[in-house]
Design a protein around this motif. Structure first.
Motif, PDB file in Angstrom:
ATOM      1  N   ARG A  51      -5.587   4.402   3.080  1.00 43.79           N
ATOM      2  CA  ARG A  51      -5.877   3.112   3.026  1.00 43.79           C
ATOM      3  C   ARG A  51      -4.767   2.295   3.974  1.00 43.79           C
ATOM      4  N   ASP A 107      -6.731   2.264   7.059  1.00 44.66           N
ATOM      5  CA  ASP A 107      -7.605   1.204   7.171  1.00 44.66           C
ATOM      6  C   ASP A 107      -7.096  -0.051   7.416  1.00 44.66           C
ATOM      7  N   ASP A 148      -4.312   7.285  -0.177  1.00 43.21           N
ATOM      8  CA  ASP A 148      -3.561   6.100  -0.040  1.00 43.21           C
ATOM      9  C   ASP A 148      -2.942   5.886   1.418  1.00 43.21           C
ATOM     10  N   SER A 170       2.136   4.736   0.111  1.00 41.17           N
ATOM     11  CA  SER A 170       1.315   5.837   1.158  1.00 41.17           C
ATOM     12  C   SER A 170       2.232   6.951   1.015  1.00 41.17           C
ATOM     13  N   ILE A 211       0.738  -1.094   0.074  1.00 47.53           N
ATOM     14  CA  ILE A 211      -0.094   0.022  -0.020  1.00 47.53           C
ATOM     15  C   ILE A 211       0.741   1.247   0.026  1.00 47.53           C
TER      16      ILE A 211
END
Length: 374
Positions: free
Chosen positions: A31, A34, A28, A21, A19
């Motif tokens: 995400r 998350d 992002d 970021s 992911i």
């Protein structure tokens, strides 16, 4: 507690590294937030999500152990990285080569953040915590934590100790001191003119910027622990125009808080040599110095004794030039240990990697710190 499963840890770290970021890519970064929340779903860990501010990502607060008014342990990690989107596909593919695990942000600091979360989960599941445990994940450390400093200081002020999962240094050493960081932006405005027919009418912003840059770089004083760096420069409009504008950034690093104020005043007080040119400077000290105080030394000695019980000879780096969120809590007088993440090398580079062999021992160390520090 049960043995730590290295392959499961590598799978978890891989999920996080995949992911991408970068700080300014808010969706992002969220995400990643998350993903952290999902990894504690179904556990006894309490989750609080703080909406992002100023267009940046959210923060996440995890809580475990007895929830009372007693000062507890605060763990801090950031989920943002400096690597642009697409780095995995282009310049830094995620891969394992022997003991090295490569990927954008794996060393700074997704590997350390993941192993700390694993330790946090294990302690929460075991019920071994004797004091409140708080874990803060932030979205903006790589740009100086502009939207989360207040939250960091609020949680830090309630803690008896702070553990930061920035990467280890020099073969596994942790950090017990960091320089303070100042960031400034300088705008030089001159007078445009045609460089061929009216050269004498112009006042070059770039020429004045060059004078100022030399003066700023000349402020560096290595024996004093002060460095000044002009890291970005832009200016001009066309090759045949005396440049009206020039802009550059200044990075200031200091050991002593007083030097931060002294050098900040010097930079904010820049004056043009040419009275027809105007200089505007904005900025401030971004992170206060993180001093190895007696309280920090005492916490380090406790951690060293705990590490020895699991066969780790824990050493420290008393001072490093880079800043972190640990600067904020240390400046509050809260004992802070930093560099508790993975060992490896290449932060912010195209050879960034974590050492696989460091993952299990560092997880064990974090687990023991969460249950044994008093």
């Amino acid at each position: 507690m049960s043995p730590i499963d290295l392959e499961a840890m590598l799978q978890g770290i891989s999920r996080w590294v995949a992911i991408e970021s970068p700080t300014r890519e808010t969706a992002d970064v969220n995400r990643m937030i998350d993903a952290v929340a999902r990894d504690v779903d179904g556990t006894s860990i309490a989750v609080e999500r703080i909406p992002g501010k100023e267009g940046l990502g959210d923060s996440l607060i995890l809580r475990a152990g007895p929830q009372n008014d007693r000062p507890g342990i605060l763990v801090m990690s950031h989920v943002d990285t400096v690597h642009p989107l697409g780095s995995i596909a282009r310049d830094l593919p995620m891969r394992r080569e022997g003991d090295k695990f490569f990927g954008p942000g794996v060393y700074d600091m997704k590997g350390g953040a993941y192993l700390a979360l694993e330790a946090f989960r294990r302690v929460a599941a075991s019920g071994a915590a004797t004091q409140p445990l708080t874990f803060l994940f932030t979205p903006d450390e790589e740009i100086g934590s502009p939207t989360t400093r207040g939250l960091i200081e609020e949680l830090g002020a309630k803690a008896s100790a702070v553990l930061v999962t920035e990467p280890a240094r020099d073969g596994g050493k942790i950090v017990t001191g960091r320089k303070g960081v100042g960031r400034f932006d300088v705008h030089v405005e001159g007078r445009p003119a045609h460089s061929g027919s009216r050269h004498e009418d112009g006042r070059s912003a770039i020429r004045e910027a060059a004078r100022q840059i030399l003066a700023i770089e000349g402020m560096t004083d290595y024996p004093r622990g002060v460095t000044t760096t002009v890291g970005m420069l832009a200016g001009g409009t066309a090759a045949n125009v005396i440049p009206q504008h020039a802009r550059f950034s200044v990075d200031l690093r200091v050991v002593e808080p007083l030097d931060g104020e002294v050098y900040k005043a010097k930079i904010l007080g820049l004056k043009a040599a040419d009275p027809d040119i105007r200089i505007t400077v904005v900025g401030d000290m971004n992170r206060p110095p993180y001093k190895k105080t007696a309280a920090v030394e005492g916490l380090f000695l406790k951690a060293r004794a705990i590490a020895a019980e699991i066969g780790i000879d824990l050493q420290d780096v008393p001072l490093t030039g880079g800043g972190s969120d640990g600067n904020f809590t240390a400046a509050l007088g809260v004992p802070t240990l930093d560099g508790l993440g993975v060992d490896g090398d290449g932060a912010h580079t195209l050879h960034e990697h974590a050492l696989v062999s460091s993952i299990v021992p560092r997880t064990q160390l974090m687990e023991r710190l969460l249950t044994s520090l008093r």
